[in-house]
Design a protein around this motif. Structure first.
Motif, PDB file in Angstrom:
ATOM      1  N   GLU A  59      16.910   5.700   9.214  1.00  0.00           N
ATOM      2  CA  GLU A  59      16.837   5.465   7.784  1.00  0.00           C
ATOM      3  C   GLU A  59      15.525   4.755   7.457  1.00  0.00           C
ATOM      4  OE1 GLU A  59      20.224   3.386   6.425  1.00  0.00           O
ATOM      5  OE2 GLU A  59      21.644   4.966   6.972  1.00  0.00           O
ATOM      6  N   THR A  60      14.784   5.293   6.543  1.00  0.00           N
ATOM      7  CA  THR A  60      13.509   4.702   6.125  1.00  0.00           C
ATOM      8  C   THR A  60      13.396   4.771   4.619  1.00  0.00           C
ATOM      9  OG1 THR A  60      12.359   6.821   6.333  1.00  0.00           O
ATOM     10  CG2 THR A  60      12.335   5.365   8.258  1.00  0.00           C
ATOM     11  N   GLY A  61      12.561   3.898   4.074  1.00  0.00           N
ATOM     12  CA  GLY A  61      12.338   3.907   2.639  1.00  0.00           C
ATOM     13  C   GLY A  61      10.882   3.638   2.322  1.00  0.00           C
ATOM     14  N   THR A  62      10.402   4.212   1.239  1.00  0.00           N
ATOM     15  CA  THR A  62       9.017   4.011   0.801  1.00  0.00           C
ATOM     16  C   THR A  62       8.999   3.742  -0.688  1.00  0.00           C
ATOM     17  OG1 THR A  62       8.710   6.381   0.432  1.00  0.00           O
ATOM     18  CG2 THR A  62       8.054   5.506   2.575  1.00  0.00           C
ATOM     19  N   GLN A  63       8.040   2.930  -1.127  1.00  0.00           N
ATOM     20  CA  GLN A  63       7.884   2.623  -2.539  1.00  0.00           C
ATOM     21  C   GLN A  63       6.478   3.018  -2.965  1.00  0.00           C
ATOM     22  OE1 GLN A  63       8.799  -1.379  -3.564  1.00  0.00           O
ATOM     23  NE2 GLN A  63       8.135  -1.209  -5.701  1.00  0.00           N
ATOM     24  N   THR A  64       6.397   3.786  -4.031  1.00  0.00           N
ATOM     25  CA  THR A  64       5.113   4.289  -4.502  1.00  0.00           C
ATOM     26  C   THR A  64       4.936   3.931  -5.967  1.00  0.00           C
ATOM     27  OG1 THR A  64       5.335   6.141  -2.969  1.00  0.00           O
ATOM     28  CG2 THR A  64       3.661   6.329  -4.684  1.00  0.00           C
ATOM     29  N   ASP A  65       3.776   3.386  -6.321  1.00  0.00           N
ATOM     30  CA  ASP A  65       3.487   3.103  -7.727  1.00  0.00           C
ATOM     31  C   ASP A  65       3.455   4.390  -8.522  1.00  0.00           C
ATOM     32  OD1 ASP A  65       3.309   0.478  -7.095  1.00  0.00           O
ATOM     33  OD2 ASP A  65       1.125   0.447  -6.924  1.00  0.00           O
TER      34      ASP A  65
END
Length: 622
Positions: free
Chosen positions: A514-520
């Motif tokens: 499980e991974t997560g990314t945050q992008t503007d």
């Protein structure tokens, strides 16, 4: 020794061994002899040093050992090696077989094709002879009947004349050799499609076998044959495994069973099991292909019937592609028929390599050895420890793969064909199936499975030690090199083509987590030009407006309190001209108010006194 000299010496050794075996009534192939030579040299018990040149006494010793092993008819190990050599020489993958099959067909037709393409026929008799050769070529290439059967020849000639009349031979002869070959192939497919369609309609099809029906009977029969033989081999393997487990627990019993060569017998049946599974997999693939092609054939025939239904003439652009598709489908049926026949023959020829089991291990001996022993299948062994799993947290430097964390878990290339490496190394060569559910150990980009959790932990403590033990065991039993797929460790005993096959099937694991990314939302400043306008008329309107502004007059007013501060600007637009139309001309004008204030700039006195002067003209003066 130079490579050419070494190769010459090896060839002479192989030739001498073959002659010695033939003198004793045993015919052996050069491939088998070459494999045996390498196996004998590799065995450390024989005392050969591969780093130095063989002396004359070494050659004599090598020949004697190889001849003795090749003439030993009471050794399951030799049967296993013969089985491996036979399978390697006669089995190819589905793609390679079909490619080779098509190449053989092309080579057989090359002489007939050359006679047609090289022909320079001019006279009437020569042209008729050329046309008959084309008919023969069409029949030979399609495989739909013999070119010596008069009924089949007449039917094929009629079909050919409908698309390629004899009057077209003149144009055909003017083509280049390559174009002639292409046209011959295309004519063959069209004629084949016509004959298949006539056969389906009941108006022809002489000499055409019902290949779909034949395959629907042959495939289940071949599957049943392989299944029955595979079941017998697996049952034998389970019994040998149970006895060897009993021997591993009782060393005294092992001394008594030494002459029976149980380990070599187990390797023999396990190798046969692997080959039968490969054949069964190919037969299942054939069954799937045939099922799909039967549906396609029915659909093409139905489409063709609807196209030509109640029509006296149909455009060739509509029917020729369907005829060609029918021909290609039928050629695929022919390929599957040949492939099923080859696989069935291959299965039958594997049986003689299992003949020593009944001789050395009759039922009475087996029952005595199995007394008090529980025979377990591979599935049962895996189910016994399916809940035992390795705790990956116990190992900081080793990586373990599990089904829920690896996407291609079932496709990984497991070492030793999935057998437990620890059990094989510690129990004198016992082959027990590994259980991937326990966890797959990744060590130096290779993957290992184990039959129990304890075996996994023990192997992980010192993997190199157990790998070396297995390598040394393989040197003493050369059949293990192919059985356990140790090709990379013994490159001298495998062909380069097989080496490429091993590398091609190497699959790296794809782990899941499980991974997560945050992008503007907007990483860069916007580049939208708000002033951009695509409309030509809007641009024109703005240009006129700018031009009009440049011609305007501006006025400024300055006072005592503001003249040192800043300039004030004002901008005005000219008043619009408005006109009305009436029954008679008339006009009126209101005077413009003109009021001036004098004295705003001040005078001699401190106080400013403004004087308002009204200069507006009266209405009647305008």
């Amino acid at each position: 020794m130079l490579p050419t000299q070494a190769e010459s010496v090896i060839k002479s050794i192989i030739r001498e061994i073959g002659q010695e075996c033939a003198a004793h009534g045993e015919i052996v192939t050069e491939t088998l002899v070459a494999f045996m030579v390498k196996a004998v040299v590799l065995d450390p018990n024989n005392g050969f040093n591969t780093d130095r040149t063989l002396t004359k006494s070494d050659v004599q010793k090598l020949v004697k050992l190889c001849v003795n092993r090749l003439l030993d008819s009471k050794n399951p190990s030799l049967d296993t090696i013969k089985m491996q050599v036979y399978f390697d020489m006669n089995y190819t993958s589905r793609e390679e077989f079909l490619e080779e099959h098509h190449r053989v067909i092309e080579s057989r037709l090359s002489s007939v094709s050359r006679e047609i393409t090289d022909s320079r026929a001019c006279a009437r008799e020569e042209l008729e002879s050329l046309y008959r050769k084309i008919v023969s070529y069409v029949l030979l290439r399609s495989g739909l009947g013999s070119p010596t059967d008069i009924k089949i020849v007449r039917e094929a000639t009629a079909a050919l004349q409908s698309v390629f009349p004899q009057t077209e031979l003149g144009t055909f002869l003017t083509l280049s050799k390559k174009d002639k070959e292409c046209q011959l192939k295309e004519l063959t497919m069209i004629v084949t499609g016509i004959r298949l369609f006539n056969r389906d309609c009941g108006r022809g099809g002489e000499g055409i076998d019902d290949l779909p029906a034949i395959l629907q009977e042959a495939i289940p029969a071949a599957t049943q044959h392989v299944d029955s033989q595979l079941e017998a081999v697996q049952d034998q393997a389970y019994r040998y495994t149970a006895i060897l487990e009993k021997v591993a627990k009782d060393p005294l019993l092992g001394q008594e069973l030494q002459p029976y060569m149980l380990r070599e017998a187990l390797y023999n049946v396990r190798q046969c099991e692997i080959f039968l599974q490969v054949i069964l997999s190919d037969i299942i693939t054939c069954a799937q292909e045939v099922e799909m092609m039967i549906k396609q054939l029915e659909a093409q025939l139905e489409h063709l019937k609807l196209t030509v239904k109640s029509k006296t003439a149909v455009p060739t652009s509509q029917v020729f592609p369907i005829f060609i598709a029918l021909s290609n489908l039928w050629a695929s049926f022919q390929d599957e028929t040949v492939l099923i026949s080859v696989l069935s023959n291959l299965t039958t020829h594997l049986e003689p390599f299992l003949g020593a089991h009944d001789l050395f291990f009759p039922e009475k001996v087996m029952q005595a050895l199995l007394d008090g022993v529980t025979v377990k299948t591979d599935v049962c062994r895996i189910k016994e420890h399916i809940e035992d799993r390795v705790n990956a947290a116990d190992f900081k430097k080793l990586e373990w793969l599990f089904p829920e964390t690896t996407a291609n878990f079932d496709k990984l290339l497991i070492q030793y064909r999935g057998f437990c490496a620890y059990s094989f190394a510690t129990t004198d060569g016992l082959l027990l199936p590994g259980n991937p559910s326990i966890g797959i150990l990744k060590y130096k980009d290779k993957y290992y499975t184990f039959n129990t959790r304890d075996a996994a932990y023990s192997f992980a403590e010192n993997p190199e030690n157990y790998i070396d033990i297995i390598r040394e065991k393989a040197k003493k039993n050369a059949e293990l090199i192919q059985l356990l797929e140790l090709h990379q460790q013994f490159e001298t005993l495998i062909q380069y083509s097989q080496m490429k096959e091993v590398d091609r099937h190497y699959i790296k694991p794809v782990t899941k987590c499980e991974t997560g990314t945050q992008t503007d939302t907007h990483l860069l400043p916007p580049t939208i030009v708000r002033s951009y306008e695509w409309n030509e008329w809007e641009l024109r309107r703005k240009a006129i407006k700018l031009a009009n502004l440049r011609r305007k007059v501006t006025h400024s007013v300055q006072t005592d309190h503001s003249h040192m501060r800043r300039e004030n600007c004002s901008q005005v637009y000219p008043s619009k001209t408005v006109g009305t139309q009436s029954l008679r001309d008339g006009g009126s004008r209101v005077p413009r108010p003109q009021i001036y204030v004098a004295g705003l700039r001040g005078g001699q006195t401190e106080a400013t006194h403004g004087v308002k002067v009204n200069l507006t003209r009266a209405v009647d003066e305008t």
